[in-house]
Design an enzyme around this catalytic site. Structure first.
Site, PDB file in Angstrom:
ATOM      1  CG  HIS A 307      -2.027   1.013   1.146  1.00  0.00           C
ATOM      2  ND1 HIS A 307      -1.865   2.323   1.525  1.00  0.00           N
ATOM      3  CD2 HIS A 307      -3.314   0.887   0.705  1.00  0.00           C
ATOM      4  CE1 HIS A 307      -2.995   2.971   1.340  1.00  0.00           C
ATOM      5  NE2 HIS A 307      -3.881   2.140   0.840  1.00  0.00           N
ATOM      6  CG  ASP A 364      -8.031  -2.157  -2.879  1.00  0.00           C
ATOM      7  OD1 ASP A 364      -9.194  -1.747  -2.736  1.00  0.00           O
ATOM      8  OD2 ASP A 364      -7.040  -1.404  -2.900  1.00  0.00           O
TER       9      ASP A 364
END
Length: 429
Positions: A307, A364
């Protein structure tokens, strides 16, 4: 640097300025007068080292894997709150009392219907139109249908527009989905709560009854909570930048939706599912794909790992992983994609390459699998992201518009084009 003051020596000129310190100890150097006093600007592509605002909404510590809304850990909010309660917290700054929450929910419920003449807006789109394009267009279009509370500097206008956006975005999203699949629009039902109502508008049809599955509603409510805000990301910064021109809240959030549509932002969970499908259909084993992802000369990457902000395990991923188990087991049973995802996670977390680079699964990685189990097509994934992110966009727009330090955003640039040239008549070129 001494205490709260900094001296910058540049080009033979000294620039004395102060340090801005946040409540969690974050520090930034105030450079608002740097150009006027020294002639220099900072150069920071994509702004990873630039603090453009002071905000009270969300705190992230990427090194420790911490996410808090208004000081409350995301773990506590997911365990005890509803999405509507979290929306109130994000927008207004405090957890509501029972009376405040009931009033907020009632205001939202009263605004869930769209004006009937707006149906023609959806009918004008082709059936293969991307739902995010419809969503962004329709939200901007709301500013033409609801001009009675339009002034960004009138607190009552802002309040009514807040209720309308919270109420109508799920209706707009459901209508955009129905447009894309050629089904009749389903109107909201006021006896259902926020997430249940959205699921009903999405999946009910006039020809038969539809019962909302409580486990699915709870999982989606949790996903909305996890996406409610995430500090100065691309779409939120877009909302703030658009709003800095005193654009109304509908237009500003439409701009945010468009930014979210980009595959590097709101499309990441779709990319995860597409990659898992590609792996499933391949004759290569999982280890081959892991090795390819580690090869810097191979363009293949494993989306859903790592991330931009979190250098530890994404706290949202840890929370939604359990919900993914429950929803997928209930709706799908044995899901080959979910099995591949879990095996990929096990391989990656035991691989030095991923561990050393802190490439842990992010939110996600699992959210797309939940949406898929619900029966949603891939192009609807970012639409659900937008519904969850709406409270954060509203909160940042309201914070921006009321901040006395807000000026119309105008980043500088370092010009690298041609120097002055003489104009050459067209017949001499």
């Amino acid at each position: 640097m001494t205490g709260d003051h900094v001296r910058i020596d540049v080009g033979g000129t000294s620039y004395d300025t102060s340090v801005v310190t946040g409540t969690e100890g974050e520090q930034g150097i105030d450079i608002r007068d740097l150009r006027s006093e020294t002639g220099y600007i900072t150069y920071d592509p994509a702004f990873p080292n630039t603090g453009a605002v002071r905000s009270e909404i969300t705190y992230i510590d990427g090194e420790q894997g911490i996410l808090r809304y208004r000081g409350y850990p995301i773990e506590d909010l997911c365990a005890h709150s509803s999405f509507v309660e979290v929306a109130y917290l994000v927008i207004y700054g405090e957890l509501p009392t029972r009376a405040e929450l009931d009033a907020f929910a009632t205001h939202i419920t009263r605004h869930t219907l769209l004006r009937e003449d707006m149906r023609r807006f959806f009918d004008a789109f082709p059936t293969d139109a991307h739902p995010m394009a419809i969503l962004a267009s329709a939200v901007c279009g709301l500013s033409t249908f609801y001009q009675d509370h339009y002034n960004p500097h009138d607190p009552q206008d802002v309040e009514v527009s807040t209720f309308r956006l919270m109420a109508k975005l799920p209706t707009v999203a459901a209508f955009s989905y129905k447009t894309s699949v050629g089904q009749p629009y389903i109107y909201p039902l006021n006896h259902l709560d926020y997430t249940e109502n959205f699921l009903h508008m999405m999946f009910a049809v006039p020809s038969e009854p539809y019962e909302v599955d409580p486990d699915v509603a709870k999982a989606l409510d949790q996903l909305f909570i996890l996406h409610a805000d995430h500090e100065q990301n691309c779409s939120t910064s877009t909302v703030r930048m658009s709003g800095s021109s005193h654009l109304n809240i509908f237009g500003s959030i439409s701009a945010g939706i468009t930014a979210l549509w980009g595959p590097l932002h709101g499309g990441a969970n779709q990319e995860v599912v597409e990659t898992l499908l590609r792996i499933q259909q391949s004759e290569d084993d999982l280890q081959t794909f892991v090795q390819r992802a580690k090869d810097k000369h191979d363009p293949f990457r494993l989306p859903g790992f790592g991330h931009r902000v979190y250098k530890n395990y994404d706290p949202r991923a840890a929370l939604i992983k359990d919900a993914a188990h429950k929803v997928i087991d209930k709706l799908v049973g044995d899901d080959p994609l979910f099995d591949i995802a879990r095996r990929l996670e096990e391989i990656a977390l035991a691989d030095d390459y991923f561990v050393e680079r802190r490439l842990y699964p992010n939110v996600d990685f699992y959210s797309g699998l939940i949406y898929r189990a619900m029966g949603l097509p891939l192009n609807m994934f970012p639409v659900l992201f937008a519904i969850g992110r709406l409270p954060g966009w509203i909160a940042h727009w309201r914070e921006m518009i009321s901040d006395p330090e807000t000026r119309i955003n105008r980043p500088r640039q370092i010009y690298t084009g041609a120097t002055q040239r003489d104009y050459v008549p067209i017949d001499q070129r």
